[in-house]
Design a protein around this motif. Structure first.
Motif, PDB file in Angstrom:
ATOM      1  N   LYS A 136     -50.300  27.275 -10.187  1.00 51.09           N
ATOM      2  CA  LYS A 136     -50.384  27.865 -11.476  1.00 51.09           C
ATOM      3  C   LYS A 136     -51.904  28.113 -12.108  1.00 51.09           C
ATOM      4  O   LYS A 136     -51.942  29.239 -12.538  1.00 51.09           O
ATOM      5  CB  LYS A 136     -49.630  26.826 -12.535  1.00 51.09           C
ATOM      6  CG  LYS A 136     -48.098  27.017 -12.486  1.00 51.09           C
ATOM      7  CD  LYS A 136     -47.175  26.221 -13.255  1.00 51.09           C
ATOM      8  CE  LYS A 136     -45.769  26.214 -13.352  1.00 51.09           C
ATOM      9  NZ  LYS A 136     -45.098  25.356 -14.125  1.00 51.09           N
ATOM     10  N   LYS A 137     -52.640  26.927 -11.813  1.00 53.76           N
ATOM     11  CA  LYS A 137     -54.009  26.911 -12.256  1.00 53.76           C
ATOM     12  C   LYS A 137     -54.778  27.967 -11.590  1.00 53.76           C
ATOM     13  O   LYS A 137     -55.658  29.011 -12.128  1.00 53.76           O
ATOM     14  CB  LYS A 137     -54.609  25.622 -11.977  1.00 53.76           C
ATOM     15  CG  LYS A 137     -56.228  25.501 -12.126  1.00 53.76           C
ATOM     16  CD  LYS A 137     -56.654  24.119 -11.823  1.00 53.76           C
ATOM     17  CE  LYS A 137     -58.177  24.391 -11.996  1.00 53.76           C
ATOM     18  NZ  LYS A 137     -59.031  23.239 -11.514  1.00 53.76           N
ATOM     19  N   SER A 138     -54.490  28.198 -10.154  1.00 52.04           N
ATOM     20  CA  SER A 138     -55.157  29.454  -9.196  1.00 52.04           C
ATOM     21  C   SER A 138     -54.762  30.733 -10.044  1.00 52.04           C
ATOM     22  O   SER A 138     -55.518  31.685 -10.071  1.00 52.04           O
ATOM     23  CB  SER A 138     -54.778  29.175  -7.920  1.00 52.04           C
ATOM     24  OG  SER A 138     -55.239  30.343  -7.243  1.00 52.04           O
ATOM     25  N   ALA A 139     -53.341  30.963 -10.364  1.00 57.77           N
ATOM     26  CA  ALA A 139     -52.926  32.192 -10.861  1.00 57.77           C
ATOM     27  C   ALA A 139     -53.560  32.436 -12.343  1.00 57.77           C
ATOM     28  O   ALA A 139     -54.184  33.715 -12.591  1.00 57.77           O
ATOM     29  CB  ALA A 139     -51.614  32.031 -11.194  1.00 57.77           C
ATOM     30  N   MET A 141     -56.570  31.375 -13.229  1.00 62.16           N
ATOM     31  CA  MET A 141     -58.007  31.527 -12.758  1.00 62.16           C
ATOM     32  C   MET A 141     -58.079  32.955 -12.440  1.00 62.16           C
ATOM     33  O   MET A 141     -59.192  33.791 -12.930  1.00 62.16           O
ATOM     34  CB  MET A 141     -58.542  30.607 -11.921  1.00 62.16           C
ATOM     35  CG  MET A 141     -58.608  29.226 -12.411  1.00 62.16           C
ATOM     36  SD  MET A 141     -60.022  28.999 -13.723  1.00 62.16           S
ATOM     37  CE  MET A 141     -61.270  28.949 -12.393  1.00 62.16           C
ATOM     38  N   LYS A 142     -57.424  33.462 -11.512  1.00 63.24           N
ATOM     39  CA  LYS A 142     -57.441  34.895 -11.073  1.00 63.24           C
ATOM     40  C   LYS A 142     -57.372  35.866 -12.042  1.00 63.24           C
ATOM     41  O   LYS A 142     -57.936  36.847 -12.279  1.00 63.24           O
ATOM     42  CB  LYS A 142     -56.292  35.140  -9.809  1.00 63.24           C
ATOM     43  CG  LYS A 142     -56.654  34.479  -8.646  1.00 63.24           C
ATOM     44  CD  LYS A 142     -55.438  34.792  -7.561  1.00 63.24           C
ATOM     45  CE  LYS A 142     -55.795  33.923  -6.232  1.00 63.24           C
ATOM     46  NZ  LYS A 142     -54.790  34.356  -5.580  1.00 63.24           N
ATOM     47  N   ARG A 143     -56.246  35.792 -12.808  1.00 61.23           N
ATOM     48  CA  ARG A 143     -55.984  36.577 -14.199  1.00 61.23           C
ATOM     49  C   ARG A 143     -57.416  36.450 -15.168  1.00 61.23           C
ATOM     50  O   ARG A 143     -58.047  37.733 -15.609  1.00 61.23           O
ATOM     51  CB  ARG A 143     -54.915  36.061 -14.941  1.00 61.23           C
ATOM     52  CG  ARG A 143     -53.755  37.341 -15.282  1.00 61.23           C
ATOM     53  CD  ARG A 143     -52.687  36.614 -16.054  1.00 61.23           C
ATOM     54  NE  ARG A 143     -51.759  35.476 -15.538  1.00 61.23           N
ATOM     55  CZ  ARG A 143     -51.419  34.484 -15.922  1.00 61.23           C
ATOM     56  NH1 ARG A 143     -51.556  34.246 -17.009  1.00 61.23           N
ATOM     57  NH2 ARG A 143     -50.727  33.582 -15.321  1.00 61.23           N
ATOM     58  N   GLU A 144     -57.784  35.378 -15.438  1.00 59.70           N
ATOM     59  CA  GLU A 144     -58.858  35.549 -16.367  1.00 59.70           C
ATOM     60  C   GLU A 144     -60.375  36.182 -15.771  1.00 59.70           C
ATOM     61  O   GLU A 144     -60.981  36.723 -16.173  1.00 59.70           O
ATOM     62  CB  GLU A 144     -59.196  33.952 -16.585  1.00 59.70           C
ATOM     63  CG  GLU A 144     -58.425  33.241 -17.516  1.00 59.70           C
ATOM     64  CD  GLU A 144     -58.248  33.961 -18.780  1.00 59.70           C
ATOM     65  OE1 GLU A 144     -59.488  34.362 -19.416  1.00 59.70           O
ATOM     66  OE2 GLU A 144     -56.981  34.168 -19.152  1.00 59.70           O
ATOM     67  N   VAL A 145     -60.471  35.758 -14.427  1.00 57.03           N
ATOM     68  CA  VAL A 145     -61.657  36.630 -13.597  1.00 57.03           C
ATOM     69  C   VAL A 145     -61.127  38.101 -13.744  1.00 57.03           C
ATOM     70  O   VAL A 145     -62.221  38.942 -13.855  1.00 57.03           O
ATOM     71  CB  VAL A 145     -61.660  35.994 -12.066  1.00 57.03           C
ATOM     72  CG1 VAL A 145     -62.620  36.749 -11.369  1.00 57.03           C
ATOM     73  CG2 VAL A 145     -62.269  34.485 -12.168  1.00 57.03           C
ATOM     74  N   ALA A 146     -60.155  38.720 -13.509  1.00 60.58           N
ATOM     75  CA  ALA A 146     -59.850  39.882 -13.604  1.00 60.58           C
ATOM     76  C   ALA A 146     -60.096  40.463 -14.825  1.00 60.58           C
ATOM     77  O   ALA A 146     -60.706  41.712 -14.895  1.00 60.58           O
ATOM     78  CB  ALA A 146     -58.251  40.240 -13.141  1.00 60.58           C
ATOM     79  N   LYS A 147     -59.817  39.823 -16.019  1.00 54.02           N
ATOM     80  CA  LYS A 147     -60.012  40.390 -17.448  1.00 54.02           C
ATOM     81  C   LYS A 147     -61.576  40.385 -17.448  1.00 54.02           C
ATOM     82  O   LYS A 147     -61.962  41.305 -18.023  1.00 54.02           O
ATOM     83  CB  LYS A 147     -59.382  39.378 -18.208  1.00 54.02           C
ATOM     84  CG  LYS A 147     -58.155  39.314 -18.578  1.00 54.02           C
ATOM     85  CD  LYS A 147     -57.593  38.533 -19.849  1.00 54.02           C
ATOM     86  CE  LYS A 147     -56.064  38.414 -19.899  1.00 54.02           C
ATOM     87  NZ  LYS A 147     -55.781  37.397 -20.764  1.00 54.02           N
ATOM     88  N   ARG A 149     -63.931  40.878 -15.293  1.00 56.49           N
ATOM     89  CA  ARG A 149     -64.271  42.008 -14.704  1.00 56.49           C
ATOM     90  C   ARG A 149     -64.206  43.417 -15.277  1.00 56.49           C
ATOM     91  O   ARG A 149     -65.051  44.211 -14.938  1.00 56.49           O
ATOM     92  CB  ARG A 149     -63.901  42.116 -13.074  1.00 56.49           C
ATOM     93  CG  ARG A 149     -64.294  40.812 -12.238  1.00 56.49           C
ATOM     94  CD  ARG A 149     -64.030  41.061 -10.828  1.00 56.49           C
ATOM     95  NE  ARG A 149     -64.612  40.057 -10.012  1.00 56.49           N
ATOM     96  CZ  ARG A 149     -64.269  39.947  -8.742  1.00 56.49           C
ATOM     97  NH1 ARG A 149     -63.534  40.649  -8.087  1.00 56.49           N
ATOM     98  NH2 ARG A 149     -64.711  38.960  -8.222  1.00 56.49           N
TER      99      ARG A 149
END
Length: 150
Positions: A136-139, A141-147, A149
């Motif tokens: 869940k934490k990884s998901a 983090m990926k969402r926030e990094v995508a935002k 960018r």
């Protein structure tokens, strides 16, 4: 011919003014150590007597005094002011007065050992919950990094 070489001995100068001792953890009475092998792994002990070059007598508040090989101990920077072969009550008082156990547990080494013990005591379901939390934490983090960018 060879007389010039033989007459001048090779003498090295030892600089003692600016040199620092590279090693500061000595085996001494009162030195706090961590057991790094066996059933007492991770336990904090104090050297109370030196038997010979390879063995020391160690003691701790929650263990019976025992002879340990120096190879099975990791020396810490902490030293407790005690006399040679103190009684158990004197050792406990010295440890409490100096706050040695609290100092070690607040150090990074002590925190690492505490984390290892906590992970070792996890059940299978606890390990599963940790895995799900990491996913869940990884998901997130990926969402926030995508935002970030975009």
């Amino acid at each position: 011919f060879f007389f010039g070489l033989l007459s001048k001995p090779n003498r090295r100068r030892i600089h003692t003014t600016n040199s620092k001792m590279p090693f500061k953890r000595y085996i001494e009475i009162g030195r706090v150590c961590v057991c790094n092998y066996g059933s007492d792994y991770g336990k904090l002990v104090v050297i109370v007597d030196v038997i010979d070059q390879q063995r020391v007598l160690v003691d701790a508040p929650d263990m019976v005094r025992a002879s340990y090989s120096v190879k099975r101990l990791a020396l810490t920077d902490l030293v407790v002011e005690i006399q040679r072969i103190p009684k158990k009550t004197a050792l406990v008082k010295a440890l409490e007065a100096s706050g040695t156990i609290a100092k070690f547990s607040s150090s990074s080494w002590g925190q690492k050992i505490a984390i290892q013990k906590a992970r070792k005591s996890l059940t299978d379901f606890d390990r599963f919950k940790v895995m799900v939390a990491r996913v869940k934490k990884s998901a997130i983090m990926k969402r926030e990094v995508a935002k970030a960018r975009k």
